[in-house]
Design a protein around this motif. Sequence first.
Motif, mmCIF file in Angstrom:
data_model
loop_
_atom_site.group_PDB
_atom_site.id
_atom_site.type_symbol
_atom_site.label_atom_id
_atom_site.label_comp_id
_atom_site.label_asym_id
_atom_site.label_seq_id
_atom_site.Cartn_x
_atom_site.Cartn_y
_atom_site.Cartn_z
ATOM 1 N N SER A 68 18.258 -36.431 33.228
ATOM 2 C CA SER A 68 17.484 -36.631 34.513
ATOM 3 C C SER A 68 17.701 -35.799 35.528
ATOM 4 N N GLY A 69 19.123 -35.110 35.588
ATOM 5 C CA GLY A 69 19.337 -34.163 36.725
ATOM 6 C C GLY A 69 18.796 -32.786 36.629
ATOM 7 N N GLY A 70 18.478 -32.448 37.551
ATOM 8 C CA GLY A 70 17.699 -31.153 37.607
ATOM 9 C C GLY A 70 16.235 -31.048 37.121
ATOM 10 N N LEU A 71 15.677 -32.169 37.471
ATOM 11 C CA LEU A 71 14.065 -32.148 36.985
ATOM 12 C C LEU A 71 13.368 -32.604 38.357
ATOM 13 N N LEU A 72 12.267 -31.496 38.426
ATOM 14 C CA LEU A 72 11.297 -31.882 39.495
ATOM 15 C C LEU A 72 10.109 -32.281 38.752
ATOM 16 N N THR A 73 9.281 -33.238 39.554
ATOM 17 C CA THR A 73 8.210 -33.781 38.832
ATOM 18 C C THR A 73 6.913 -34.021 40.025
ATOM 19 N N MET A 74 5.845 -33.566 39.678
ATOM 20 C CA MET A 74 4.696 -33.558 40.562
ATOM 21 C C MET A 74 3.653 -34.012 39.650
ATOM 22 N N ASN A 75 2.288 -34.659 40.456
ATOM 23 C CA ASN A 75 1.038 -35.182 39.687
ATOM 24 C C ASN A 75 0.023 -33.965 40.080
ATOM 25 N N THR A 76 -0.568 -33.573 39.333
ATOM 26 C CA THR A 76 -1.742 -32.804 39.489
ATOM 27 C C THR A 76 -2.890 -33.156 38.844
ATOM 28 N N ARG A 77 -3.649 -34.217 39.103
ATOM 29 C CA ARG A 77 -4.735 -34.905 38.437
ATOM 30 C C ARG A 77 -5.775 -33.974 38.444
ATOM 31 N N LEU A 78 -6.338 -33.770 37.456
ATOM 32 C CA LEU A 78 -7.429 -32.856 37.211
ATOM 33 C C LEU A 78 -8.769 -33.496 37.526
ATOM 34 N N PRO A 79 -9.753 -32.881 38.289
ATOM 35 C CA PRO A 79 -10.988 -33.463 38.440
ATOM 36 C C PRO A 79 -11.885 -33.415 36.942
ATOM 37 N N VAL A 80 -12.590 -34.615 36.945
ATOM 38 C CA VAL A 80 -13.065 -34.874 35.643
ATOM 39 C C VAL A 80 -14.267 -34.095 35.516
ATOM 40 N N LEU A 81 -15.248 -33.912 36.536
ATOM 41 C CA LEU A 81 -16.359 -32.839 36.135
ATOM 42 C C LEU A 81 -15.684 -31.393 36.102
ATOM 43 N N LYS A 82 -14.873 -31.037 36.680
ATOM 44 C CA LYS A 82 -14.583 -29.608 36.827
ATOM 45 C C LYS A 82 -13.747 -29.191 35.760
ATOM 46 N N TYR A 83 -12.992 -30.249 35.035
ATOM 47 C CA TYR A 83 -12.429 -30.037 33.924
ATOM 48 C C TYR A 83 -12.701 -30.991 32.545
ATOM 49 N N ALA A 84 -13.908 -31.126 32.674
ATOM 50 C CA ALA A 84 -14.493 -32.240 31.513
ATOM 51 C C ALA A 84 -14.125 -31.496 30.071
ATOM 52 N N LYS A 85 -14.186 -30.181 29.882
ATOM 53 C CA LYS A 85 -13.735 -29.879 28.457
ATOM 54 C C LYS A 85 -12.409 -29.721 28.224
ATOM 55 N N PRO A 86 -11.930 -30.254 27.156
ATOM 56 C CA PRO A 86 -10.511 -30.234 26.693
ATOM 57 C C PRO A 86 -9.936 -28.704 26.791
ATOM 58 N N GLU A 87 -10.676 -27.737 26.416
ATOM 59 C CA GLU A 87 -9.997 -26.672 26.283
ATOM 60 C C GLU A 87 -9.648 -25.941 27.757
ATOM 61 N N LYS A 88 -10.557 -26.468 28.602
ATOM 62 C CA LYS A 88 -10.433 -25.869 29.993
ATOM 63 C C LYS A 88 -9.165 -26.434 30.731
ATOM 64 N N ARG A 89 -9.089 -27.815 30.412
ATOM 65 C CA ARG A 89 -7.506 -28.300 30.708
ATOM 66 C C ARG A 89 -6.349 -27.656 30.174
ATOM 67 N N VAL A 90 -6.646 -27.389 28.886
ATOM 68 C CA VAL A 90 -5.211 -26.647 28.208
ATOM 69 C C VAL A 90 -5.061 -25.264 28.906
ATOM 70 N N GLN A 91 -6.243 -24.676 29.302
ATOM 71 C CA GLN A 91 -6.001 -23.263 29.949
ATOM 72 C C GLN A 91 -5.458 -23.491 31.362
ATOM 73 N N PHE A 92 -5.663 -24.590 31.943
ATOM 74 C CA PHE A 92 -4.939 -24.923 33.429
ATOM 75 C C PHE A 92 -3.603 -25.056 33.102
ATOM 76 N N TYR A 93 -3.389 -25.998 32.031
ATOM 77 C CA TYR A 93 -1.798 -26.357 31.711
ATOM 78 C C TYR A 93 -1.112 -25.155 31.501
ATOM 79 N N ASP A 94 -1.772 -24.092 30.758
ATOM 80 C CA ASP A 94 -0.826 -22.874 30.152
ATOM 81 C C ASP A 94 -0.882 -21.996 31.101
ATOM 82 N N ALA A 95 -1.868 -21.848 32.323
ATOM 83 C CA ALA A 95 -1.739 -20.785 33.186
ATOM 84 C C ALA A 95 -0.574 -21.308 34.224
ATOM 85 N N VAL A 96 -0.613 -22.678 34.497
ATOM 86 C CA VAL A 96 0.611 -23.159 35.628
ATOM 87 C C VAL A 96 1.913 -23.009 34.979
#
Length: 803
Positions: free
Chosen positions: A451-479
């Motif tokens: 558990s030490g040295g771990l930073l967490t944060m929530n970035t819930r993606l808007p449903v309409l903007k990221y409706a396509k799964p591949e677009k969500r994956v692109q966001f994850y990969d880029a971040v």
Amino acid sequence: MQILAADLRFAIRFFRRNPGFTLVAILALALGIGVNTALFSVVDAVLLRPLPYGNPDRLVVVWENSKLEGVARSSPSPANFLDWKAQNHVFEDMACAHGHSANLTGDGPPEGVIGRVITANMFPVLGVTPAIGRGFTEEDTRSAEPIVILSDGLWRRRFAADPNVVGRQIEMDGQQTTVIGVTRPGFFYPTSRVEYWLPYRMTPGEAARRTSHYLNVAARLKPGVTLEKAKADMNTIARGLARQYPEADYGVSTAVVPALEQVAGTAGSALWILLAGAGFVLLIACANVANLLLAKAVGRRREIAVRQALGAGRGRLIRQMITESVLLSSLGGALGIALAAFSLRLAGRLVPPAMTASATLSLDVRVMLFAFGLSLATGLLFGAGPALWSGRGDLHDVLKQGGRGGTGGRGLLRDALVVGEVALAIMLLVGAGLMIRTLQSLYALNLGFRSGGLLTMNTRLPVLKYAKPEKRVQFYDAVIEKVRHLPGVQSAAYASDIPFKTQGNTITIALEGVTFGPEHASDALLRVSTPGYLETLGVRVLEGRLYSAYDHANATPVIVINESFKKQYYANQSPLGRRIQISDHSGVWREVIGVVAEVRERGFEPALQSGVYLPVAQTPKSWAIPEDLVVRTATPPLSLAGAVREAVWSVDRDQPITDVRTMDDLIDSDVADRRRQMALLGGFAVLALVLASLGIYGVLAHAVSQRTREIGVRMALGARASDVVRMVAVGVMKLVLLGLALGTAAALAFSQVIAKILYGVEASDPATYASVAALLLLVAMLACAIPARRAASVDPIVALRDE
């Protein structure tokens, strides 16, 4: 009035002659009354005031009780809820809801908020109406128009309490949504974190689901229907469903929980325990003040005898002593109320998180009446004994002795007070010790990750903007790519549910070539993540490998299972290469490529459960969408929070970021209530120990002063110092041992009360009781040391000459 004025003048004169005693007594009483008043304000706000619903005592929450999964309160499935609603005979109506979250844009910076999707009858079941606008109707659940009801808090915070907000369109998840209402101040459902409500448009497909569990159900009892009758009726329905749908409902019963119990949780029991602990501290303070008054009464015997000789009756003397004690307690009460007002913010941390919107703490009329009554009762309590004994004794003997001599009945009363102090201190020390052992047991559990040295944060993606799964994956990969290149970052990944954040999110599984009987559980925790997530957590691989970037959408579908899954379904066989299917309606069989060690996904207390991990690129139809970014750092995690935020915003400037904290903070929050309870009980126990030791010291010191002539005679006749020490200490230690025995018996008798908030330790734990006994005996011996040494140093010639 003249008599009362005279009594007050005598009392003030007595306090002026004894400033040290007066100050100590007022401070002790102020502390006890202040702590009790502050805790009562919490109990009043949380447990005594009605919840912000109509007739809240008729409102209940209904859960599934899954024996196979070992979950006493599990979220119901939609199909089960509809059957409950149609078949029950005990509820006026039943409503359901499920979780939701949204991103607000426009009207200010991007903001992530938590909400609920509710059936149209939820507000009527709760017995509430919006303060502004209207609630949902059945037509709303059939319409496609986006509409929302806002909480009072969100309306005031983000929309500046705009009175014309009804009919206004706001942007939620990139969609224009019409506000139709605002709830009343203080309202919450199901917790204070929920800030908006949407209409539940249950599809026919959802209505048929019996293996997906994600609803919260509220119901209102019919007039005259008891809680026990409701439980019996619901369990009858559950048994019928288990026979009709054994593959989904075998072993599933129901749990009908009163709304207050559901909202307050274990905090309700803990608050009563803490209030009792504060009461024990006040009782010990009262015993000490009573002992001090008894000691002063010995010195005032000649004064009292003179007043009797001048014609004062015993009733007049008792009234005088009671006046002094009540005045003393009133001064302590006034200071205690000021202390309570100062500590309200600290006391507010004891309010259950679900109730922070409605349980506001203040020193209102009810609390002030409690403080006033407590002050009056305290004065009568510690003043009664000295007052009743004040006029006893032979008048001529007292005048002849000049106020010196034995204490007689006063000695018995003082001994009883010391025994009571010790017994109460033992009970508090045992409670604090058991809470310490509970925290030790929890923190000793193996988390299954670093558990030490771990930073967490929530970035819930808007449903309409990221409706396509591949677009969500692109966001994850880029971040992830940008975060990994930040100085001090070792790795980063996204996951649908990180440890210690949720107790649910399970899914039904099937094993190739295996048919489950209805008596076997077939649910597993579902966690969907990007490659590198388990490595970022530091989870140990037991067999095989973890998924990587090579396990993309077009590769062979893979799955990683945990150790519990292997033990439950594969026993001593290797699961590698076996195939598993999850009920995400894709029909895909996934090859097991690895087994990982247990991770305490659901927190410290819930039992370990079978679980599966899937790569996000291969789960386009899953409802478990990664929202939490986990970053392992080589520097203090929060020092990189700003840089990680900028990395996310460089990919999507409108993306809200919430819940930024370290994994250690997330873990600590799981036991935050217990830590606060332990801190308070521990503080009470320390106070009780100090006060009890002062009481022991006072009794022994007074005994030495009263027996100075006797000690002088004994030493003149050849008694050794050790004999004198033993003589004066043995009597007090007998009282301590008696108090120890009574306190231990009382602690054992009430062990079932505190057992509700313990974990990993029995309420009768021998080690705790033995440690407490040893500590108290040690403190008692230290308290005896100074008076005993003073007794041993008495000069026989001086003692006899003084007499």
